[in-house]
Design a protein around this motif. Structure first.
Motif, PDB file in Angstrom:
ATOM      1  N   VAL A 405      48.214  18.849  34.416  1.00  0.00           N
ATOM      2  CA  VAL A 405      46.408  18.581  35.013  1.00  0.00           C
ATOM      3  C   VAL A 405      47.274  18.862  36.601  1.00  0.00           C
ATOM      4  O   VAL A 405      46.012  19.023  37.176  1.00  0.00           O
ATOM      5  CB  VAL A 405      46.493  16.873  35.124  1.00  0.00           C
ATOM      6  N   ALA A 406      48.985  18.574  36.876  1.00  0.00           N
ATOM      7  CA  ALA A 406      48.925  19.430  38.016  1.00  0.00           C
ATOM      8  C   ALA A 406      48.907  20.529  39.082  1.00  0.00           C
ATOM      9  O   ALA A 406      47.972  20.536  39.887  1.00  0.00           O
ATOM     10  CB  ALA A 406      50.316  18.234  38.230  1.00  0.00           C
ATOM     11  N   LEU A 407      48.847  21.382  37.916  1.00  0.00           N
ATOM     12  CA  LEU A 407      49.599  22.964  37.980  1.00  0.00           C
ATOM     13  C   LEU A 407      48.021  23.510  37.930  1.00  0.00           C
ATOM     14  O   LEU A 407      48.613  24.704  37.346  1.00  0.00           O
ATOM     15  CB  LEU A 407      50.229  23.157  38.088  1.00  0.00           C
ATOM     16  N   ARG A 408      46.778  22.966  37.386  1.00  0.00           N
ATOM     17  CA  ARG A 408      45.429  23.468  36.442  1.00  0.00           C
ATOM     18  C   ARG A 408      44.930  25.065  37.000  1.00  0.00           C
ATOM     19  O   ARG A 408      44.713  26.366  36.272  1.00  0.00           O
ATOM     20  CB  ARG A 408      45.234  23.123  36.214  1.00  0.00           C
ATOM     21  N   THR A 409      45.302  25.292  38.447  1.00  0.00           N
ATOM     22  CA  THR A 409      44.966  26.272  39.020  1.00  0.00           C
ATOM     23  C   THR A 409      45.468  27.481  38.536  1.00  0.00           C
ATOM     24  O   THR A 409      45.111  28.434  38.783  1.00  0.00           O
ATOM     25  CB  THR A 409      44.767  26.303  40.093  1.00  0.00           C
ATOM     26  N   ARG A 410      46.133  26.977  38.345  1.00  0.00           N
ATOM     27  CA  ARG A 410      47.450  28.470  37.805  1.00  0.00           C
ATOM     28  C   ARG A 410      46.934  29.418  36.270  1.00  0.00           C
ATOM     29  O   ARG A 410      47.413  29.999  36.553  1.00  0.00           O
ATOM     30  CB  ARG A 410      49.238  28.246  38.186  1.00  0.00           C
ATOM     31  N   LEU A 411      46.221  28.292  36.067  1.00  0.00           N
ATOM     32  CA  LEU A 411      45.961  29.289  34.398  1.00  0.00           C
ATOM     33  C   LEU A 411      44.601  29.805  34.861  1.00  0.00           C
ATOM     34  O   LEU A 411      44.483  30.762  33.537  1.00  0.00           O
ATOM     35  CB  LEU A 411      45.637  27.921  33.992  1.00  0.00           C
ATOM     36  N   VAL A 412      43.911  29.876  36.192  1.00  0.00           N
ATOM     37  CA  VAL A 412      43.193  30.884  35.988  1.00  0.00           C
ATOM     38  C   VAL A 412      44.247  32.919  36.165  1.00  0.00           C
ATOM     39  O   VAL A 412      44.183  32.508  37.108  1.00  0.00           O
ATOM     40  CB  VAL A 412      42.349  30.470  37.067  1.00  0.00           C
ATOM     41  N   PRO A 413      43.345  33.414  35.520  1.00  0.00           N
ATOM     42  CA  PRO A 413      43.891  35.081  35.722  1.00  0.00           C
ATOM     43  C   PRO A 413      43.538  35.497  37.015  1.00  0.00           C
ATOM     44  O   PRO A 413      42.368  35.440  38.072  1.00  0.00           O
ATOM     45  CB  PRO A 413      43.299  35.810  34.156  1.00  0.00           C
ATOM     46  N   THR A 414      44.858  36.578  36.576  1.00  0.00           N
ATOM     47  CA  THR A 414      44.773  37.236  39.073  1.00  0.00           C
ATOM     48  C   THR A 414      44.319  38.237  38.479  1.00  0.00           C
ATOM     49  O   THR A 414      44.279  38.230  37.224  1.00  0.00           O
ATOM     50  CB  THR A 414      45.805  37.294  39.646  1.00  0.00           C
ATOM     51  N   LEU A 415      44.047  38.752  39.459  1.00  0.00           N
ATOM     52  CA  LEU A 415      43.399  40.219  39.389  1.00  0.00           C
ATOM     53  C   LEU A 415      44.207  41.399  38.212  1.00  0.00           C
ATOM     54  O   LEU A 415      43.622  42.604  38.205  1.00  0.00           O
ATOM     55  CB  LEU A 415      42.404  41.030  41.005  1.00  0.00           C
ATOM     56  N   ALA A 416      45.168  41.014  38.984  1.00  0.00           N
ATOM     57  CA  ALA A 416      46.127  42.105  38.451  1.00  0.00           C
ATOM     58  C   ALA A 416      46.759  41.881  37.358  1.00  0.00           C
ATOM     59  O   ALA A 416      46.698  42.855  36.041  1.00  0.00           O
ATOM     60  CB  ALA A 416      47.139  42.117  39.540  1.00  0.00           C
ATOM     61  N   ALA A 417      46.127  41.063  36.349  1.00  0.00           N
ATOM     62  CA  ALA A 417      45.813  40.444  34.706  1.00  0.00           C
ATOM     63  C   ALA A 417      44.598  41.365  34.088  1.00  0.00           C
ATOM     64  O   ALA A 417      44.887  41.471  32.794  1.00  0.00           O
ATOM     65  CB  ALA A 417      45.508  39.054  34.259  1.00  0.00           C
ATOM     66  N   LEU A 418      44.255  41.638  34.883  1.00  0.00           N
ATOM     67  CA  LEU A 418      42.835  42.180  34.854  1.00  0.00           C
ATOM     68  C   LEU A 418      42.366  43.580  34.385  1.00  0.00           C
ATOM     69  O   LEU A 418      43.195  44.528  34.953  1.00  0.00           O
ATOM     70  CB  LEU A 418      41.490  41.566  35.394  1.00  0.00           C
ATOM     71  N   PRO A 419      42.087  43.767  33.297  1.00  0.00           N
ATOM     72  CA  PRO A 419      42.092  45.657  32.884  1.00  0.00           C
ATOM     73  C   PRO A 419      41.432  46.643  33.842  1.00  0.00           C
ATOM     74  O   PRO A 419      39.693  46.145  34.519  1.00  0.00           O
ATOM     75  CB  PRO A 419      41.285  46.337  31.280  1.00  0.00           C
ATOM     76  N   ARG A 420      41.550  47.378  34.131  1.00  0.00           N
ATOM     77  CA  ARG A 420      40.819  47.744  35.424  1.00  0.00           C
ATOM     78  C   ARG A 420      39.622  49.188  34.480  1.00  0.00           C
ATOM     79  O   ARG A 420      39.454  49.639  33.940  1.00  0.00           O
ATOM     80  CB  ARG A 420      42.023  49.202  35.829  1.00  0.00           C
ATOM     81  N   VAL A 421      38.911  48.920  35.872  1.00  0.00           N
ATOM     82  CA  VAL A 421      37.454  50.061  35.343  1.00  0.00           C
ATOM     83  C   VAL A 421      36.941  50.834  36.334  1.00  0.00           C
ATOM     84  O   VAL A 421      37.002  50.017  37.167  1.00  0.00           O
ATOM     85  CB  VAL A 421      36.393  49.109  35.200  1.00  0.00           C
ATOM     86  N   THR A 422      36.766  51.767  36.459  1.00  0.00           N
ATOM     87  CA  THR A 422      36.871  52.447  37.387  1.00  0.00           C
ATOM     88  C   THR A 422      34.631  53.162  37.398  1.00  0.00           C
ATOM     89  O   THR A 422      35.331  53.467  36.743  1.00  0.00           O
ATOM     90  CB  THR A 422      37.552  53.785  37.540  1.00  0.00           C
ATOM     91  N   VAL A 423      34.503  53.053  38.672  1.00  0.00           N
ATOM     92  CA  VAL A 423      32.984  53.120  38.665  1.00  0.00           C
ATOM     93  C   VAL A 423      32.323  54.837  39.531  1.00  0.00           C
ATOM     94  O   VAL A 423      33.101  54.789  40.541  1.00  0.00           O
ATOM     95  CB  VAL A 423      31.837  51.990  38.760  1.00  0.00           C
ATOM     96  N   ALA A 424      32.332  55.399  39.672  1.00  0.00           N
ATOM     97  CA  ALA A 424      31.952  56.506  40.171  1.00  0.00           C
ATOM     98  C   ALA A 424      30.344  56.813  40.414  1.00  0.00           C
ATOM     99  O   ALA A 424      29.362  56.643  39.042  1.00  0.00           O
ATOM    100  CB  ALA A 424      32.632  57.291  39.437  1.00  0.00           C
ATOM    101  N   GLY A 425      30.243  56.685  41.353  1.00  0.00           N
ATOM    102  CA  GLY A 425      28.701  56.945  41.797  1.00  0.00           C
ATOM    103  C   GLY A 425      28.965  57.858  42.956  1.00  0.00           C
ATOM    104  O   GLY A 425      29.913  58.594  43.466  1.00  0.00           O
ATOM    105  N   SER A 426      27.958  58.113  43.617  1.00  0.00           N
ATOM    106  CA  SER A 426      27.368  58.447  44.470  1.00  0.00           C
ATOM    107  C   SER A 426      27.736  57.876  45.867  1.00  0.00           C
ATOM    108  O   SER A 426      28.352  59.635  46.503  1.00  0.00           O
ATOM    109  CB  SER A 426      25.529  58.077  44.718  1.00  0.00           C
ATOM    110  N   GLY A 427      28.569  57.101  46.011  1.00  0.00           N
ATOM    111  CA  GLY A 427      28.332  56.674  46.996  1.00  0.00           C
ATOM    112  C   GLY A 427      30.400  56.410  47.680  1.00  0.00           C
ATOM    113  O   GLY A 427      31.373  56.426  47.600  1.00  0.00           O
ATOM    114  N   GLY A 428      30.948  57.514  46.162  1.00  0.00           N
ATOM    115  CA  GLY A 428      32.488  57.678  45.158  1.00  0.00           C
ATOM    116  C   GLY A 428      33.281  56.885  44.626  1.00  0.00           C
ATOM    117  O   GLY A 428      31.686  56.178  43.941  1.00  0.00           O
ATOM    118  N   THR A 429      34.291  56.610  44.439  1.00  0.00           N
ATOM    119  CA  THR A 429      34.578  55.299  43.445  1.00  0.00           C
ATOM    120  C   THR A 429      35.341  54.067  43.998  1.00  0.00           C
ATOM    121  O   THR A 429      35.320  53.685  45.056  1.00  0.00           O
ATOM    122  CB  THR A 429      35.845  56.227  42.785  1.00  0.00           C
TER     123      THR A 429
END
Length: 442
Positions: A405-429
């Motif tokens: 209960v005291a530290l429950r915000t630590r259970l939210v995944p950080t961006l480092a833990a999420l799989p990467r997806v690269t999006v390529a478009g006219s403006g770059g990636t």
């Protein structure tokens, strides 16, 4: 825009489930090749449920002390909890087969040594010394099977039912294991439980290692960035604390139910009582895993853990066999949902290449909590009877809930833990990260 993943390999079509299909156990068990590692994996993990109780029954028989028996079991569990993450890290790095075979051979030899020392009336300190390598060499089969599911399923929504199935399987081993160990120790010989445990570990472990299907490739062969250690993730450290509390329930229940059965004049009843506790957890886990939950796993973790605290609290005030059995079953009903949710969170929090290590940290925390629970419960049972030992689960889970209960915000995944997806478009990636749902921009 064209989308392609850059750090996680594409998952073959036969290892994915269609987004329109409702995930469930039937689909999960039809995963190609799953049964090839599930059968030997079950045989290899069943002995772990026999180890602690086998030690308690043998050492109590040879020394006459529940305190000594609980402490020897605790030393074994502490060694397992300490070495388990290292075994998991080696499995991630070198491959599972390269780690399992040496571990099961060493475990068989050290459990045999511990059994011989106990039967020969060796000094108490030698039992503790032998318990260290016996615990440190426990093969981490459960975490390895969870890693195989993750490798086989990829980003499929079947990962939820997979964790539920694994928790149900764990509980099934804890239904069967204590009953088998108690029957062997009380019906054949006090050492028979540990002898069977060692033999099953060797046979099941070698068979499991021989099956390579689903085993993640060694981390040194993976493409991608630098591997992150599981304890570096704040949410993993918090879940370790929570799982320590769950482990205290397992340890204290084993010792306290054994002491209660002895007080009731039916030593063989301890295995049946503990099987009721584990059976309640198994049923709850099966039902929990079949439901498609709308609440986030973070909120579910708080809810299920609160239920575990409430269920563990009245154990020490009941005295009749019927009430103890009923209360143990109710307590068990809250265990598996909490474990399933915790492992689900771990999978979301930890980046690829560290899954087995992360899962072994969780099982190691359970083992360490089991060690503390069996130690304190054993000492309290020696001093004041089984009722005093039953206070340990309430205290252990209460501390775990406070941390969550005291530290429950630590259970939210950080961006480092999420799989990467690269999006390529006219403006770059652009590099995005996605968690089986809406894409979040880095």
């Amino acid at each position: 825009m064209a989308v392609r993943r850059t750090t996680t390999p594409a998952v073959p079509a036969n290892r994915c489930v269609r987004a329109t299909a409702r995930p469930g156990y039937g689909q999960l068990l039809r995963t190609p090749g799953a049964w090839r590692f599930l059968f030997p994996g079950f045989a290899a993990r069943l002995p772990f449920a026999m180890l602690t109780l086998g030690i308690v029954l043998l050492v109590q028989h040879t020394t006459g002390s529940y305190g000594t028996a609980g402490t020897v079991a605790a030393v074994c569990a502490v060694a397992q909890a300490s070495a388990g993450p290292q075994i998991g890290r080696l499995a991630d790095r070198l491959g599972q087969a390269a780690v399992v075979v040496p571990a099961v051979v060493a475990h068989t030899a050290t459990v045999g040594t511990l059994t011989w020392l106990a039967l020969s009336g060796a000094p108490e300190w030698t039992l503790y010394a032998a318990a260290v390598p016996a615990g440190a060499s426990v093969p981490q089969i459960g975490p390895m099977i969870r890693s195989r599911w993750m490798e086989s399923l990829g980003d499929s929504p079947l990962t939820g039912p997979a964790f539920a199935l694994e928790s149900v399987t764990d509980e099934l081993t804890f239904v069967l294991g204590p009953v088998i160990a108690t029957a062997l120790c009380t019906g054949i010989h006090p050492a028979a439980g540990l002898v069977a445990e060692a033999g099953l570990t060797l046979a099941g472990g070698v068979a499991f290692a021989a099956v390579r299907h689903g085993a993640p490739p060694p981390a040194r062969h993976r493409a991608g960035g630098r591997r992150q250690s599981a304890p570096a993730v704040a949410g993993v450290r918090l879940l370790v604390l929570a799982f320590l509390g769950i482990g205290s329930v397992f340890g204290a229940m084993q010792v306290s139910l054994t002491a209660f059965a002895e007080e009731a004049g039916s030593p063989g009843l301890s295995g049946t009582l503990y099987a009721g506790f584990a059976g309640g957890s198994m049923v709850a886990g099966a039902v929990y895993g079949a439901v498609r939950w709308r609440r986030s796993p973070q909120s579910r973790m708080i809810i299920t853990y609160s239920a575990l605290v409430a269920a563990a609290s009245p154990l020490w005030v009941v005295h009749s066999t019927g009430l103890v059995a009923l209360t143990a079953i109710v307590c068990g009903l809250a265990v598996a949902p909490t474990l399933i949710t915790g492992f689900t969170l771990v999978e979301k929090l930890v980046p690829g290449g560290s899954k087995t290590e992360a899962f072994t940290w969780m099982t190691g925390a359970i083992g360490l909590g089991l060690a503390a629970g069996s130690t304190f419960a054993g000492r309290l049972a020696d001093a004041s009877g089984s009722s005093a030992g039953f206070t340990v689960p309430a205290l252990g889970t209460g501390l775990g809930l406070f941390a969550l209960v005291a530290l429950r915000t630590r259970l939210v995944p950080t961006l480092a833990a999420l799989p990467r997806v690269t999006v390529a478009g006219s403006g770059g990636t652009r590099v995005l990260r996605q968690e089986r749902g809406p894409v979040a921009v880095d």
